[in-house]
Design a protein around this motif. Structure first.
Motif, PDB file in Angstrom:
ATOM      1  N   ASN A   6      -5.627  20.072 -12.626  1.00 23.20           N
ATOM      2  CA  ASN A   6      -6.700  19.122 -12.283  1.00 23.20           C
ATOM      3  C   ASN A   6      -7.023  18.226 -13.689  1.00 23.20           C
ATOM      4  O   ASN A   6      -7.270  17.112 -13.316  1.00 23.20           O
ATOM      5  CB  ASN A   6      -7.727  19.610 -11.721  1.00 23.20           C
ATOM      6  CG  ASN A   6      -7.505  20.155 -10.191  1.00 23.20           C
ATOM      7  OD1 ASN A   6      -6.472  19.730  -9.439  1.00 23.20           O
ATOM      8  ND2 ASN A   6      -8.603  20.976  -9.566  1.00 23.20           N
ATOM      9  N   GLY A   7      -7.046  19.150 -14.776  1.00 20.18           N
ATOM     10  CA  GLY A   7      -7.504  18.359 -15.776  1.00 20.18           C
ATOM     11  C   GLY A   7      -6.411  17.548 -16.425  1.00 20.18           C
ATOM     12  O   GLY A   7      -6.832  16.436 -17.040  1.00 20.18           O
ATOM     13  N   ASN A   8      -5.096  18.025 -16.195  1.00 19.26           N
ATOM     14  CA  ASN A   8      -4.005  17.090 -16.459  1.00 19.26           C
ATOM     15  C   ASN A   8      -4.053  15.754 -15.786  1.00 19.26           C
ATOM     16  O   ASN A   8      -3.896  14.552 -16.340  1.00 19.26           O
ATOM     17  CB  ASN A   8      -2.723  17.463 -16.520  1.00 19.26           C
ATOM     18  CG  ASN A   8      -2.422  18.935 -17.213  1.00 19.26           C
ATOM     19  OD1 ASN A   8      -2.462  19.839 -16.884  1.00 19.26           O
ATOM     20  ND2 ASN A   8      -2.396  18.534 -18.444  1.00 19.26           N
ATOM     21  N   LYS A   9      -4.327  15.791 -14.404  1.00 15.79           N
ATOM     22  CA  LYS A   9      -4.091  14.425 -13.717  1.00 15.79           C
ATOM     23  C   LYS A   9      -5.290  13.519 -13.925  1.00 15.79           C
ATOM     24  O   LYS A   9      -5.073  12.546 -13.979  1.00 15.79           O
ATOM     25  CB  LYS A   9      -4.340  15.075 -12.240  1.00 15.79           C
ATOM     26  CG  LYS A   9      -3.319  15.770 -11.527  1.00 15.79           C
ATOM     27  CD  LYS A   9      -3.307  16.343 -10.163  1.00 15.79           C
ATOM     28  CE  LYS A   9      -2.031  17.139  -9.899  1.00 15.79           C
ATOM     29  NZ  LYS A   9      -2.261  17.309  -8.540  1.00 15.79           N
ATOM     30  N   LEU A  10      -6.646  14.229 -14.259  1.00 20.05           N
ATOM     31  CA  LEU A  10      -7.607  13.342 -14.731  1.00 20.05           C
ATOM     32  C   LEU A  10      -7.378  12.643 -16.240  1.00 20.05           C
ATOM     33  O   LEU A  10      -7.476  11.468 -16.161  1.00 20.05           O
ATOM     34  CB  LEU A  10      -8.781  14.216 -14.931  1.00 20.05           C
ATOM     35  CG  LEU A  10     -10.085  13.532 -15.310  1.00 20.05           C
ATOM     36  CD1 LEU A  10     -10.610  12.535 -14.277  1.00 20.05           C
ATOM     37  CD2 LEU A  10     -11.216  14.544 -15.599  1.00 20.05           C
ATOM     38  N   LEU A  11      -6.654  13.255 -17.269  1.00 18.76           N
ATOM     39  CA  LEU A  11      -6.550  12.824 -18.262  1.00 18.76           C
ATOM     40  C   LEU A  11      -5.438  11.646 -18.301  1.00 18.76           C
ATOM     41  O   LEU A  11      -5.527  10.763 -18.697  1.00 18.76           O
ATOM     42  CB  LEU A  11      -6.022  14.032 -19.245  1.00 18.76           C
ATOM     43  CG  LEU A  11      -7.252  14.818 -19.748  1.00 18.76           C
ATOM     44  CD1 LEU A  11      -6.538  15.880 -20.752  1.00 18.76           C
ATOM     45  CD2 LEU A  11      -8.264  14.210 -20.543  1.00 18.76           C
ATOM     46  N   ALA A 112      -8.267   9.377 -28.173  1.00 21.66           N
ATOM     47  CA  ALA A 112      -8.656  10.698 -27.814  1.00 21.66           C
ATOM     48  C   ALA A 112      -8.210  11.479 -26.742  1.00 21.66           C
ATOM     49  O   ALA A 112      -7.928  12.559 -26.696  1.00 21.66           O
ATOM     50  CB  ALA A 112     -10.286  10.716 -27.968  1.00 21.66           C
ATOM     51  N   ILE A 113      -7.463  10.435 -25.746  1.00 23.13           N
ATOM     52  CA  ILE A 113      -7.135  11.257 -24.562  1.00 23.13           C
ATOM     53  C   ILE A 113      -5.946  11.548 -24.661  1.00 23.13           C
ATOM     54  O   ILE A 113      -5.462  12.747 -24.309  1.00 23.13           O
ATOM     55  CB  ILE A 113      -7.288   9.877 -23.118  1.00 23.13           C
ATOM     56  CG1 ILE A 113      -8.751   9.767 -22.626  1.00 23.13           C
ATOM     57  CG2 ILE A 113      -6.550  10.697 -22.212  1.00 23.13           C
ATOM     58  CD1 ILE A 113      -9.529  10.735 -22.222  1.00 23.13           C
ATOM     59  N   MET A 114      -5.117  10.665 -25.389  1.00 18.07           N
ATOM     60  CA  MET A 114      -3.639  11.157 -25.596  1.00 18.07           C
ATOM     61  C   MET A 114      -3.794  12.366 -26.521  1.00 18.07           C
ATOM     62  O   MET A 114      -2.907  13.294 -26.518  1.00 18.07           O
ATOM     63  CB  MET A 114      -2.974   9.969 -26.455  1.00 18.07           C
ATOM     64  CG  MET A 114      -2.869   8.751 -25.426  1.00 18.07           C
ATOM     65  SD  MET A 114      -1.987   9.289 -23.900  1.00 18.07           S
ATOM     66  CE  MET A 114      -0.588   9.623 -24.090  1.00 18.07           C
ATOM     67  N   THR A 115      -4.655  12.718 -27.333  1.00 17.94           N
ATOM     68  CA  THR A 115      -4.766  13.790 -28.317  1.00 17.94           C
ATOM     69  C   THR A 115      -4.968  15.165 -27.423  1.00 17.94           C
ATOM     70  O   THR A 115      -4.427  16.160 -27.657  1.00 17.94           O
ATOM     71  CB  THR A 115      -5.705  13.701 -29.401  1.00 17.94           C
ATOM     72  OG1 THR A 115      -5.515  12.594 -30.157  1.00 17.94           O
ATOM     73  CG2 THR A 115      -5.953  14.942 -30.064  1.00 17.94           C
ATOM     74  N   LEU A 116      -5.828  14.794 -26.159  1.00 17.62           N
ATOM     75  CA  LEU A 116      -6.134  16.040 -25.526  1.00 17.62           C
ATOM     76  C   LEU A 116      -4.678  16.547 -24.660  1.00 17.62           C
ATOM     77  O   LEU A 116      -4.600  17.594 -24.553  1.00 17.62           O
ATOM     78  CB  LEU A 116      -7.326  15.602 -24.590  1.00 17.62           C
ATOM     79  CG  LEU A 116      -8.874  15.419 -25.208  1.00 17.62           C
ATOM     80  CD1 LEU A 116      -9.789  15.036 -24.119  1.00 17.62           C
ATOM     81  CD2 LEU A 116      -9.073  16.929 -25.882  1.00 17.62           C
ATOM     82  N   ILE A 117      -4.317  15.488 -24.136  1.00 15.92           N
ATOM     83  CA  ILE A 117      -3.095  15.541 -23.457  1.00 15.92           C
ATOM     84  C   ILE A 117      -1.906  16.405 -24.171  1.00 15.92           C
ATOM     85  O   ILE A 117      -1.300  17.318 -23.912  1.00 15.92           O
ATOM     86  CB  ILE A 117      -2.394  14.249 -22.754  1.00 15.92           C
ATOM     87  CG1 ILE A 117      -3.710  13.822 -21.712  1.00 15.92           C
ATOM     88  CG2 ILE A 117      -1.197  14.440 -22.271  1.00 15.92           C
ATOM     89  CD1 ILE A 117      -2.935  12.369 -21.089  1.00 15.92           C
ATOM     90  N   GLN A 118      -1.829  15.766 -25.551  1.00 15.10           N
ATOM     91  CA  GLN A 118      -0.792  16.672 -26.301  1.00 15.10           C
ATOM     92  C   GLN A 118      -1.156  17.823 -26.672  1.00 15.10           C
ATOM     93  O   GLN A 118      -0.496  18.638 -26.647  1.00 15.10           O
ATOM     94  CB  GLN A 118      -0.632  15.690 -27.720  1.00 15.10           C
ATOM     95  CG  GLN A 118       0.289  15.952 -28.717  1.00 15.10           C
ATOM     96  CD  GLN A 118      -0.065  16.995 -29.378  1.00 15.10           C
ATOM     97  OE1 GLN A 118      -1.378  17.077 -29.942  1.00 15.10           O
ATOM     98  NE2 GLN A 118       0.560  17.890 -30.235  1.00 15.10           N
ATOM     99  N   GLY A 123      -0.302  23.688 -26.170  1.00 16.03           N
ATOM    100  CA  GLY A 123      -0.744  25.134 -25.816  1.00 16.03           C
ATOM    101  C   GLY A 123       0.055  25.630 -24.576  1.00 16.03           C
ATOM    102  O   GLY A 123       0.411  26.957 -24.527  1.00 16.03           O
ATOM    103  N   LYS A 124       0.434  24.874 -23.687  1.00 18.89           N
ATOM    104  CA  LYS A 124       1.381  25.331 -22.613  1.00 18.89           C
ATOM    105  C   LYS A 124       2.655  25.642 -22.978  1.00 18.89           C
ATOM    106  O   LYS A 124       3.288  26.860 -22.786  1.00 18.89           O
ATOM    107  CB  LYS A 124       1.514  24.220 -21.309  1.00 18.89           C
ATOM    108  CG  LYS A 124      -0.021  24.160 -20.607  1.00 18.89           C
ATOM    109  CD  LYS A 124       0.286  23.469 -19.659  1.00 18.89           C
ATOM    110  CE  LYS A 124      -1.164  23.162 -18.873  1.00 18.89           C
ATOM    111  NZ  LYS A 124      -1.418  22.178 -18.187  1.00 18.89           N
ATOM    112  N   ALA A 125       3.113  25.159 -24.168  1.00 24.96           N
ATOM    113  CA  ALA A 125       4.582  25.264 -24.685  1.00 24.96           C
ATOM    114  C   ALA A 125       4.581  26.778 -25.594  1.00 24.96           C
ATOM    115  O   ALA A 125       5.505  27.515 -25.276  1.00 24.96           O
ATOM    116  CB  ALA A 125       5.055  24.106 -25.571  1.00 24.96           C
TER     117      ALA A 125
END
Length: 133
Positions: A6-11, A112-118, A123-125
């Motif tokens: 859900n967080g990914n989709k929001l970002l 800032a949004i792109m940094t959060l997505i990256q 982290g998942k990697a």
């Protein structure tokens, strides 16, 4: 493990809407000398906030597939055209200083949004690397 939470989709939705807003700001700046052009903006923050609040549930979700509570695709934003009566004929319809300030603010928020997505994907990697050992 689901990669898109859900967080990914929001970002992702916020990044998409910020990009659309940046394009409108660029259009406003490009038409600063056009007396017939009216300032345009994309109002999406209230819609996005309402969609986010709707995803909050007092129920415990044990599996993301149980509830489809992450629909941000309905948030499109409302295109607003500002109509201001002009006192002096030929006065610019777009305030360049205001547009440049808004462009800088929007660029920072997009960054800032792109940094959060990256960071989320890195982290998942790391998690997948550890899990595959």
């Amino acid at each position: 493990m689901h990669i898109f939470t859900n967080g990914n989709k929001l970002l992702q939705k916020v990044a998409d809407l910020r990009l659309q807003q940046q394009n409108l700001i660029s259009s406003n700046i490009a038409n600063v000398n056009n007396p017939n052009y009216r300032h345009k903006t994309l109002d999406f923050e209230n819609q996005l906030r309402a969609a986010y609040q709707a995803t909050k549930s007092p129920l415990t979700v044990t599996d993301p597939d149980h509830f489809n509570n992450s629909e941000y695709s309905d948030v499109k934003g409302a295109l607003e055209t500002e109509l201001k009566p002009r006192v002096i004929h030929g006065q610019d319809a777009v305030d360049l200083d205001k547009e440049m300030t808004e462009m800088a603010r929007n660029s920072l928020q997009f960054s800032a949004i792109m940094t959060l997505i990256q960071k989320d994907f890195s982290g998942k990697a790391k998690y997948l690397e550890e899990f595959s050992k």
